[in-house]
Write a protein that holds these residues in place. Sequence first.
Motif, short mmCIF file in Angstrom:
data_model
loop_
_atom_site.label_atom_id
_atom_site.label_comp_id
_atom_site.label_asym_id
_atom_site.label_seq_id
_atom_site.Cartn_x
_atom_site.Cartn_y
_atom_site.Cartn_z
N VAL A 215 0.86 -1.30 0.05
CA VAL A 215 -0.05 0.01 0.17
C VAL A 215 0.62 1.50 -0.05
O VAL A 215 1.75 1.41 0.94
N ASN A 216 0.59 2.34 -0.90
CA ASN A 216 1.46 3.50 -0.96
C ASN A 216 0.68 4.42 0.24
O ASN A 216 -0.53 5.17 0.08
N VAL A 217 1.34 4.33 1.43
CA VAL A 217 0.72 4.89 2.70
C VAL A 217 1.55 6.10 3.02
O VAL A 217 2.72 6.04 3.19
N THR A 218 0.99 6.96 3.70
CA THR A 218 1.61 8.17 4.44
C THR A 218 0.67 8.17 5.50
O THR A 218 -0.41 7.64 6.00
N LEU A 219 1.27 9.04 6.74
CA LEU A 219 0.91 8.98 8.05
C LEU A 219 0.99 10.26 8.45
O LEU A 219 1.82 11.11 8.34
N SER A 220 -0.28 11.02 8.82
CA SER A 220 -0.30 12.27 9.56
C SER A 220 -0.97 12.30 10.92
O SER A 220 -1.95 11.50 10.93
N THR A 221 -0.76 13.34 11.58
CA THR A 221 -1.36 13.23 13.07
C THR A 221 -1.74 14.77 13.31
O THR A 221 -1.12 15.76 12.93
N GLN A 222 -2.85 14.88 13.90
CA GLN A 222 -3.28 16.22 14.12
C GLN A 222 -3.63 16.43 15.67
O GLN A 222 -4.16 15.53 16.22
N GLY A 223 -2.80 17.36 16.20
CA GLY A 223 -2.64 17.37 17.79
C GLY A 223 -4.16 18.16 18.11
O GLY A 223 -4.81 18.27 17.41
N LYS A 224 -4.12 18.56 19.44
CA LYS A 224 -5.29 19.20 19.94
C LYS A 224 -5.47 20.51 19.18
O LYS A 224 -4.68 21.49 19.07
N SER A 225 -6.70 20.70 18.90
CA SER A 225 -7.00 22.04 17.85
C SER A 225 -8.02 22.51 18.50
O SER A 225 -8.45 23.60 17.80
N GLY A 226 -8.75 22.10 19.46
CA GLY A 226 -10.35 22.80 19.90
C GLY A 226 -11.12 22.39 19.13
O GLY A 226 -12.39 22.88 19.37
N ILE A 227 -11.31 21.55 18.14
CA ILE A 227 -12.33 21.06 17.37
C ILE A 227 -12.57 19.42 17.59
O ILE A 227 -11.47 18.72 17.96
N SER A 228 -13.55 19.02 17.42
CA SER A 228 -13.99 17.59 17.69
C SER A 228 -13.16 16.67 16.65
O SER A 228 -12.71 17.15 15.48
N ALA A 229 -13.14 15.41 16.83
CA ALA A 229 -12.59 14.47 15.87
C ALA A 229 -13.20 14.51 14.61
O ALA A 229 -12.68 14.14 13.63
N ALA A 230 -14.58 14.43 14.65
CA ALA A 230 -15.46 14.42 13.68
C ALA A 230 -15.33 15.70 12.66
O ALA A 230 -15.03 15.27 11.49
N ALA A 231 -15.20 16.73 13.37
CA ALA A 231 -14.80 17.91 12.52
C ALA A 231 -13.36 17.97 11.88
O ALA A 231 -13.36 18.22 10.60
N ALA A 232 -12.49 17.41 12.75
CA ALA A 232 -11.10 17.30 12.19
C ALA A 232 -11.07 16.44 10.73
O ALA A 232 -10.56 16.75 9.91
N ILE A 233 -11.79 15.19 10.89
CA ILE A 233 -11.84 14.30 9.72
C ILE A 233 -12.63 14.83 8.74
O ILE A 233 -12.15 14.84 7.46
N GLU A 234 -13.74 15.62 8.89
CA GLU A 234 -14.28 16.45 7.92
C GLU A 234 -13.80 17.29 7.14
O GLU A 234 -13.80 17.38 5.87
N ASN A 235 -12.96 18.17 7.76
CA ASN A 235 -12.09 19.26 7.38
C ASN A 235 -11.03 18.35 6.61
O ASN A 235 -10.78 19.01 5.42
N HIS A 236 -10.28 17.28 6.89
CA HIS A 236 -9.30 16.66 6.02
C HIS A 236 -9.89 16.33 4.75
O HIS A 236 -9.46 16.16 3.69
N LEU A 237 -11.31 15.74 4.86
CA LEU A 237 -11.91 14.93 3.80
C LEU A 237 -12.22 16.24 2.56
O LEU A 237 -11.82 15.76 1.40
N SER A 238 -12.33 17.40 3.21
CA SER A 238 -12.63 18.43 2.14
C SER A 238 -11.63 18.90 1.66
O SER A 238 -11.24 19.36 0.53
N GLU A 239 -10.44 18.90 2.39
CA GLU A 239 -9.31 19.69 1.92
C GLU A 239 -8.20 18.57 0.92
O GLU A 239 -7.67 19.15 0.19
N GLY A 240 -8.55 17.30 1.11
CA GLY A 240 -7.68 16.36 0.48
C GLY A 240 -8.37 15.83 -0.61
O GLY A 240 -7.76 14.95 -1.47
N SER A 241 -9.74 16.29 -0.84
CA SER A 241 -10.25 15.32 -2.23
C SER A 241 -10.23 14.06 -2.02
O SER A 241 -10.03 13.21 -2.77
N VAL A 242 -10.64 13.29 -0.78
CA VAL A 242 -10.46 12.07 -0.43
C VAL A 242 -11.80 11.23 -1.13
O VAL A 242 -12.81 11.70 -0.98
#
Length: 279
Positions: A215-242
């Motif tokens: 698998v062509n895999v990369t790893l990324s971590t988002q530390g505490k940012s004041g938003i929920s995990a769901a919101a962080a994933i949603e933001n990542h989805l919209s930013e990365g064209s997943v």
Amino acid sequence: MAYKTILAVLDTPQNARQITDFAIALAERFSAHLIGVHAETLAAVPLIAPMEIPDPSAVQILQDAAQKETAEVERIFKDQASRDGLSIEWRSFMSSAGYGCHSVMDTAHAVDLIVASQSDPAHADHRADIETFLFDSGRPMLLIPYTMKVPQPIKRVLVAWNGSREAARATFDSMPFLKAAESVEVFCVDPSDRGGQTPEMAGAEIAATLARHGVNVTLSTQGKSGISAAAAIENHLSEGSVDLLVMGGYGHSRWWEMLFGGVTRNLLDSMTALTLLSR
């Protein structure tokens, strides 16, 4: 590894064409056998007051309506799926338990992948049945956003990783997609120290395992940012064209209001990408 038996959940005429098209695309991609299933839930028997005996005419009307819907869904599935080289099968069930009946679950237990639709707010009456499939089938479920009408290639995958049993199950259940994708990102949100592993290293072990599978895999971590995990994933989805989100289905209660923990529930309500869930 590939998905060789795919179950398409065709719960309403409104989504039957959409789900059939997506399931056909997957069946052709993996040279899989495709089963279309519709389970009609019989409504409660109307009673005649004051003696509270069944009303035969009302019962017949309900049964006729249920049979009419089943026939329409079957017609859509067979019209779409009847093409050269595609192995298909149709199964329909009618019971008071709907998709929770033993016959449907026996079918679900024996497939590699279940394909179903995200609940459309305009037709949300079948929503609880999706819960039953996720929690009782023991099989991975690919949910299609109700707004996504045309099958899209799965090139970029986001794995929401928190080190849990559910996340591990979903990750390995999605392996055929991961191996075929152009890129896969393991995404960790607010990881904590666990098992002697620092937050910075969260996800490193599963990423290494996926890499060994090619698998062509990369790893990324988002530390505490004041938003929920769901919101962080949603933001990542919209930013990365997943194209595909992979995550575990969390929760303990079987009632929808309590069923999905905050992350899963929020993402299912607002999902914009194909989502593979395992429980």
